[in-house]
Structure formats: structure tokens, C-alpha cells
Scaffold this active site. Structure first.
Site, mmCIF file in Angstrom:
data_model
loop_
_atom_site.group_PDB
_atom_site.id
_atom_site.type_symbol
_atom_site.label_atom_id
_atom_site.label_comp_id
_atom_site.label_asym_id
_atom_site.label_seq_id
_atom_site.Cartn_x
_atom_site.Cartn_y
_atom_site.Cartn_z
ATOM 1 N N ASP A 109 0.814 -1.542 0.178
ATOM 2 C CA ASP A 109 0.186 0.576 0.030
ATOM 3 C C ASP A 109 0.599 1.455 -0.333
ATOM 4 O O ASP A 109 1.405 1.057 -1.114
ATOM 5 C CB ASP A 109 -1.162 -0.215 1.347
ATOM 6 C CG ASP A 109 -1.719 1.045 1.113
ATOM 7 O OD1 ASP A 109 -2.664 1.028 0.833
ATOM 8 O OD2 ASP A 109 -1.944 1.862 2.514
ATOM 9 N N HIS A 291 -7.235 -6.649 0.009
ATOM 10 C CA HIS A 291 -6.241 -5.066 -0.548
ATOM 11 C C HIS A 291 -5.470 -6.005 0.223
ATOM 12 O O HIS A 291 -3.746 -5.438 0.367
ATOM 13 C CB HIS A 291 -6.944 -4.069 0.177
ATOM 14 C CG HIS A 291 -6.012 -2.894 0.299
ATOM 15 N ND1 HIS A 291 -5.208 -2.503 -0.932
ATOM 16 C CD2 HIS A 291 -5.533 -2.380 1.582
ATOM 17 C CE1 HIS A 291 -3.948 -1.303 -0.371
ATOM 18 N NE2 HIS A 291 -4.486 -1.436 1.127
#
Length: 317
Positions: A109, A291
Site C-alpha cells: 500500500d 487489499h
């Protein structure tokens, strides 16, 4: 106490680059073969808990910082203290602290954004690159937030963080437990985006969707960290995107290092169509998850990383 219970390394505070970073270190017996794991937002070094033992067992000296703005690391007040020069400078100084010329860097991320930026700004300090979720972001003709605002509107959370400073920060801090509980989910049903600002919506939603990514005890580590730090310092990373765009203006945009890119098939972050043009020595792996890749699929993530490192020649001892 919670970290000890889950057998995560004890932290030490290390002075680097004008700040103190909270560092979780393991595998010191493997000195000479460093790997640095860089978390994303709104995360914590603890997000790498599943990778640390596997990497130590494979012979790596594992260094996991809470980057500036997170956990018990320093939280400078100035927004510009969180630009890519400062964030990458922290990692360079961390290498200096341990006496390393370079290291393998792994990012997820926002941590991936920092690792890409570090490799552009300090290519000699990076041995190889492994990034999860966020592919290399091409530097286009216009600053990133400006482009996002035009394409995705003022409620898109990157734009909102920049255009309405302090608004989301306050909502997240008032609803820390609910926000993190609702955010760290997997197998979330596909649905059209809600109107409004995504992160504020998550922080105020009564019921989470999908299934939890982690146990209550694991989630408590994240909650305790953000109850201590608040959210503003970490959100300030977003508030430097356009500054970063300017800082990278004169940098060679091509990363020649060997690189592994790990995507989650159901991640909301889009795959890059231009990745190989900017990272020509990249290999791509896609896992069946959302994610939170290394937490959703820890064994598969470890296998992908270790198999790839083995094919790069593995350890340098």
C-alpha cells in the site's frame, strides 16, 4: 503486551534522519542479509507479523519500522515532513544505522509508494524491490491530486484529505475502533461505490461487510496504536502527493532493479497497464484476495516472496 502475546519482536526506538522510529527487528543472527518491510495506511509494523518468522527462518535479517507518523515513532507537526524525501530519507538513515549499503525492500500500500520512491531517489541503497497492492505510479503531466479530483471528484478520499484538512482526521479519531473494524475486512461483496467519502463512511457504518481479516486480539494492536497516535500524521502522507510529484520531476522514472509485484485479484487498487515500461525487470504474481494481501493470504505471500528471492540468487552471505 499484545505484541508479546502474539510473538512479535519487541520494539526499539532508533534515531534516524531527525526523528525516532519504532523498529521491530528479528533474525539478527542473519546479519548481512537485510530485508526491510514497509507498512501502508492505516497500518502498523504488526501487519507483517506473518512474514517475519518465515523470513528469519529463510536466513534474513528482518527490519520492520513503524514509519514516521505511526505507532510510537515521531510525529512531526509540519505536513511537509511527510514528503517522499523525508520518508525515503528515514529508510536510508535506517540502513546507515545498521551499517548496510543496501537491502531488499518490501512495501504494501503506501509502503509500496515509499519503496518505489526510495528506489527512484536512492537507487544504490536498494538491492531488490518487492511491492504489494500498489504498482508503480506513472508521473504524468499534471500533479496526482489534481488529476484525481478531475477524474474521481472531491469526495474521493485522496482528494478529500487534501482539500478538507482535519475533517476526516477528526471523524476517524472519534470512531477509531469502528473504522478499523470496518476497514480490515475480506470477501467483501462487490457493490457500487457509495456516495460521500469512503473512509468517513467506513468510520460511521454500523455493521462491517464481509469477514474480519484478523482476530480481535490482532485488531486491538492497530486500535491501541491509532488511539495513541491519532490519524493526522499518517494522513499527512496523502497531503504530500502533489509535493512528491514536483520532487520527482527530474528523476529518471525507470526502475531497473529486479522487482516483484504482488496483486490481490479483488483489491480495489487497479493493476498497472504500464508497469513493465517503468519497471522492466518486474515479475507479477496475483493472489486470490483483497487489499490486505499479506494478512489475508500469509502463506501464499510468503511463498511468492521466498520463491522469487530464491530465483534472484537468494542470500548474499
Amino acid at each position: 503486551m499484545m505484541l508479546k502475546t502474539i510473538d512479535f519482536p519487541k520494539p526499539t526506538l532508533v534515531p534516524v534522519n531527525g526523528v525516532n522510529l519504532e523498529i521491530f527487528e528479528a533474525g539478527r543472527e542473519n546479519r548481512g542479509n537485510p530485508i526491510v518491510l514497509c507498512h501502508g495506511w492505516p497500518e502498523h509494523a504488526f501487519s507483517w507479523r506473518h512474514q517475519v518468522p518465515a523470513l528469519v527462518a529463510a536466513g534474513y535479517h528482518v527490519i520492520v519500522p513503524n514509519q514516521r507518523g505511526y505507532g510510537n515513532s515521531s510525529r512531526p507537526a509540519e505536513v511537509t515532513a511527510y514528503d517522499i524525501e523525508h520518508l525515503s530519507g528515514d529508510l536510508v538513515a535506517l540502513l546507515d544505522h545498521y551499517g548496510y549499503d543496501d537491502a531488499i525492500f518490501v512495501g504494501h500500500d503506501w509502503g509500496a509508494m515509499v519503496v518505489w520512491g526510495l528506489t527512484l531517489l536512492h537507487p544504490g541503497r536498494v538491492n531488490t524491490v518487492i511491492n504489494l497492492s500498489l504498482p508503480y505510479q506513472e508521473r504524468g503531466e499534471r500533479p496526482w491530486i489534481e488529476v484525481m479530483e478531475q477524474m474521481l471528484g472531491g469526495d474521493f478520499y485522496f482528494v478529500h484529505f487534501n482539500r478538507q484538512p482535519g475533517v476526516a482526521d477528526a471523524v476517524l479519531e472519534e470512531n477509531t475502533v469502528r473504522f478499523l473494524r470496518n476497514l480490515y475486512r475480506k470477501n467483501v461483496p462487490l457493490a457500487a461505490p457509495e456516495p460521500g467519502m469512503m473512509m468517513i463512511n467506513l468510520a460511521t457504518a454500523d455493521e462491517p461487510l464481509g469477514e474480519p481479516v484478523m482476530s480481535d486480539g490482532e485488531l486491538a494492536v492497530f486500535v491501541a496504536s491509532f488511539e495513541t497516535s491519532g490519524f493526522t500524521a499518517s494522513i499527512n502522507w496523502y497531503r504530500n502527493l502533489d509535493r512528491n510529484w514536483h520532487l520527482l520531476a527530474d528523476v529518471n522514472p525507470v526502475i531497473a532493479h529486479p522487482a516483484l509485484m504482488i496483486y490481490g485479484e479483488r483489491d480495489g487498487i487497479a493493476k498497472s497497464e504500464s508497469l513493465a515500461a517503468f519497471v522492466p525487470n518486474v515479475e507479477v504474481v496475483t493472489l486470490d484476495c483483497g487489499h490486505w494481501i499479506q494478512q489475508e493470504k500469509p502463506e501464499e505471500t510468503n511463498r511468492a516472496i521466498l520463491d522469487w528471492l530464491d530465483r534472484q540468487g537468494g542470500m548474499r552471505l
